[in-house]
Design an enzyme around this catalytic site. Structure first.
Site, PDB file in Angstrom:
ATOM      1  N   LEU A  40       0.836  -1.204   0.000  1.00 21.27           N
ATOM      2  CA  LEU A  40       0.000   0.000   0.000  1.00 21.27           C
ATOM      3  C   LEU A  40       0.867   1.248   0.000  1.00 21.27           C
ATOM      4  O   LEU A  40       1.830   1.340   0.766  1.00 21.27           O
ATOM      5  CB  LEU A  40      -0.906   0.016   1.235  1.00 21.27           C
ATOM      6  CG  LEU A  40      -1.598   1.349   1.561  1.00 21.27           C
ATOM      7  CD1 LEU A  40      -2.618   1.709   0.491  1.00 21.27           C
ATOM      8  CD2 LEU A  40      -2.251   1.303   2.936  1.00 21.27           C
ATOM      9  N   SER A  41       0.507   2.234  -0.810  1.00 14.95           N
ATOM     10  CA  SER A  41       1.115   3.566  -0.778  1.00 14.95           C
ATOM     11  C   SER A  41       2.628   3.470  -0.998  1.00 14.95           C
ATOM     12  O   SER A  41       3.070   2.979  -2.039  1.00 14.95           O
ATOM     13  CB  SER A  41       0.763   4.243   0.543  1.00 14.95           C
ATOM     14  OG  SER A  41       1.081   5.614   0.527  1.00 14.95           O
ATOM     15  N   ALA A  42       3.443   3.921  -0.046  1.00 12.45           N
ATOM     16  CA  ALA A  42       4.883   3.770  -0.195  1.00 12.45           C
ATOM     17  C   ALA A  42       5.256   2.297  -0.306  1.00 12.45           C
ATOM     18  O   ALA A  42       6.206   1.932  -1.009  1.00 12.45           O
ATOM     19  CB  ALA A  42       5.605   4.410   0.989  1.00 12.45           C
ATOM     20  N   ILE A  51      -1.202  -1.087  -4.559  1.00 12.91           N
ATOM     21  CA  ILE A  51      -2.398  -0.426  -4.037  1.00 12.91           C
ATOM     22  C   ILE A  51      -2.044   1.004  -3.655  1.00 12.91           C
ATOM     23  O   ILE A  51      -1.192   1.231  -2.784  1.00 12.91           O
ATOM     24  CB  ILE A  51      -2.960  -1.182  -2.815  1.00 12.91           C
ATOM     25  CG1 ILE A  51      -3.218  -2.651  -3.163  1.00 12.91           C
ATOM     26  CG2 ILE A  51      -4.242  -0.513  -2.321  1.00 12.91           C
ATOM     27  CD1 ILE A  51      -3.609  -3.507  -1.970  1.00 12.91           C
ATOM     28  N   HIS A  84      -7.491   7.036   0.262  1.00 13.18           N
ATOM     29  CA  HIS A  84      -6.181   6.392   0.237  1.00 13.18           C
ATOM     30  C   HIS A  84      -6.152   5.226   1.207  1.00 13.18           C
ATOM     31  O   HIS A  84      -6.176   5.420   2.436  1.00 13.18           O
ATOM     32  CB  HIS A  84      -5.103   7.414   0.620  1.00 13.18           C
ATOM     33  CG  HIS A  84      -3.708   6.937   0.404  1.00 13.18           C
ATOM     34  ND1 HIS A  84      -3.218   6.590  -0.840  1.00 13.18           N
ATOM     35  CD2 HIS A  84      -2.672   6.743   1.273  1.00 13.18           C
ATOM     36  CE1 HIS A  84      -1.964   6.215  -0.722  1.00 13.18           C
ATOM     37  NE2 HIS A  84      -1.603   6.297   0.548  1.00 13.18           N
TER      38      HIS A  84
END
Length: 384
Positions: free
Chosen positions: A148-150, A172, A284
């Site tokens: 997820l994200s980073a 993601i 997010h």
């Protein structure tokens, strides 16, 4: 999205250790066990393993990378990967960032020293995987990665720099590989500003390794109302990977699943090799469906109820879960959608303007720019 006949990890690439170094025996309550001495660990990461109570020789492995401000334990509990692994008998590796590397616990997906093959954090994760293949009897043809994200961006780093290892990956709320080399550039890309051309995106991927195929399948998930990492990045990831898969830029087909748009790219053999799920109204986070007794994962910060289970659907695409698992996780009528308002984050725009104006000034190092950006994110409620 299924791929078979993946090449084995070469024995010369494996660590010499014959036994996994675990600090404790794995309990039966979905808790994680820390792995010790998995390699030289140049990225100074921690490694945690979930090993299901019943696991056959040659089991698959999923590598799951948490997002900023998260931990391995929190990501495991929220995403439900350990829960599903217990049901289906595969192992899950959770690399974990340390504050000594990044104050917000973000994987350093844009730092040149951490995103190159055989260097930094990328090599640390590679060593973790090699150690588990050697010590746990993991099937090297069935290794997958998600985040997820980073963590999603770092999953893309691993897919790009070590494509021979992975059968598939899922990104993601993440970003393309190799599009930023500083905090200022990273923030620009997160907001969808000044994106590289398609040719530059594809060149960055091709330069990341000497691999010539077969390439991992790619699953991309993004909320349409994501203000932290704009949804434009989802299309850019697909464009980046379309080159090595010899695909057209436009998808082969589109469909609606529970009201969410899914775009699919088929290769010359008619196999699904790239997909994008645009989760309607979601911000997010990891899309979850938590409204049934057989739900996987649990809602919380950046673990978002969306009426669709990214975890189960990704696992199903990798042949790690069944169609029945998907149906049980997403019972009809269990969720009523409430769209999140698309509020313009003025504090973020001010931080972006600051970062942009200082990006090429030697007297304003990344650390100073990062502080302003982080303060803006906290003021906007996007970071703790």
């Amino acid at each position: 999205m299924r791929r078979s006949n993946r090449p084995h990890i070469k024995s010369s690439d494996r660590l010499a250790a014959k036994e996994t170094t675990l600090l404790d025996k794995p309990p039966q309550n979905h808790s994680l066990v820390e792995i010790g001495r998995f390699g030289s660990n140049p990225g100074s990461l921690k490694a945690w393993l979930y090993r299901p109570s019943i696991i056959a020789p040659g089991a698959p492995l999923v590598v799951a990378l948490h997002g900023c401000t998260q931990t391995a334990e929190g990501y495991a509990a929220g995403s439900g990967w350990s829960q599903l692994a217990e049901r289906r008998g595969f192992a899950v590796l959770y690399p974990e960032q340390q504050r000594s590397n990044n104050a917000n616990l973000c994987f350093n997906w844009f730092e040149p020293g951490d995103i190159s093959r055989d260097a930094g954090e990328a090599l640390s994760i590679r060593q973790m995987i090699g150690h588990l293949v050697q010590s746990q009897g993991i099937d090297p043809k069935r290794i997958f990665i998600t985040g997820l994200s980073a963590g999603g961006a770092m999953a893309n780093v691993m897919l790009s720099t070590y494509p021979e290892i992975f059968a598939g990956g899922a990104i993601i709320g993440g970003l393309p590989y190799g599009v930023a080399g500083s905090v200022a550039e990273a923030f620009e890309r997160m907001q969808g500003r000044n994106p590289p051309t398609v040719s530059k995106l594809q060149s960055a991927l091709k330069r990341a390794s000497n691999h010539r195929g077969p390439w991992p399948t790619i699953s991309i998930w993004h909320g349409t109302h994501d203000q932290t990492v704009r949804a434009r990045n989802a299309d850019q990831i697909a464009q980046q990977w379309s080159g090595v898969h010899a695909l057209a830029i436009e998808p082969t087909r589109s469909e609606l699943i529970h009201g969410h748009n899914r775009k699919v790219w088929l290769d010359a053999k008619g196999m699904e090799v790239i997909e994008i799920y645009l989760v309607k109204g979601m911000g997010h986070g990891v899309p979850l469906a938590t409204g049934s007794d057989r739900a996987i994962g649990r809602a919380g910060p950046h673990m978002l109820e969306a009426g669709i289970s990214s975890t189960v659907r990704i696992a199903h695409a990798w042949n790690l879960a069944t169609e029945a698992d998907v149906e049980e996780a997403e019972p009809a009528g269990s969720f009523v959608r409430r769209e999140e308002p698309d509020v313009a984050p003025s504090t973020i725009e001010r931080a972006l303007s600051y970062a942009r104006s200082r990006a090429n000034v030697a007297s304003a190092p990344d650390g100073k720019i990062a502080k302003v950006i982080n303060d803006a994110l906290r003021a906007a409620g996007l970071m703790r």
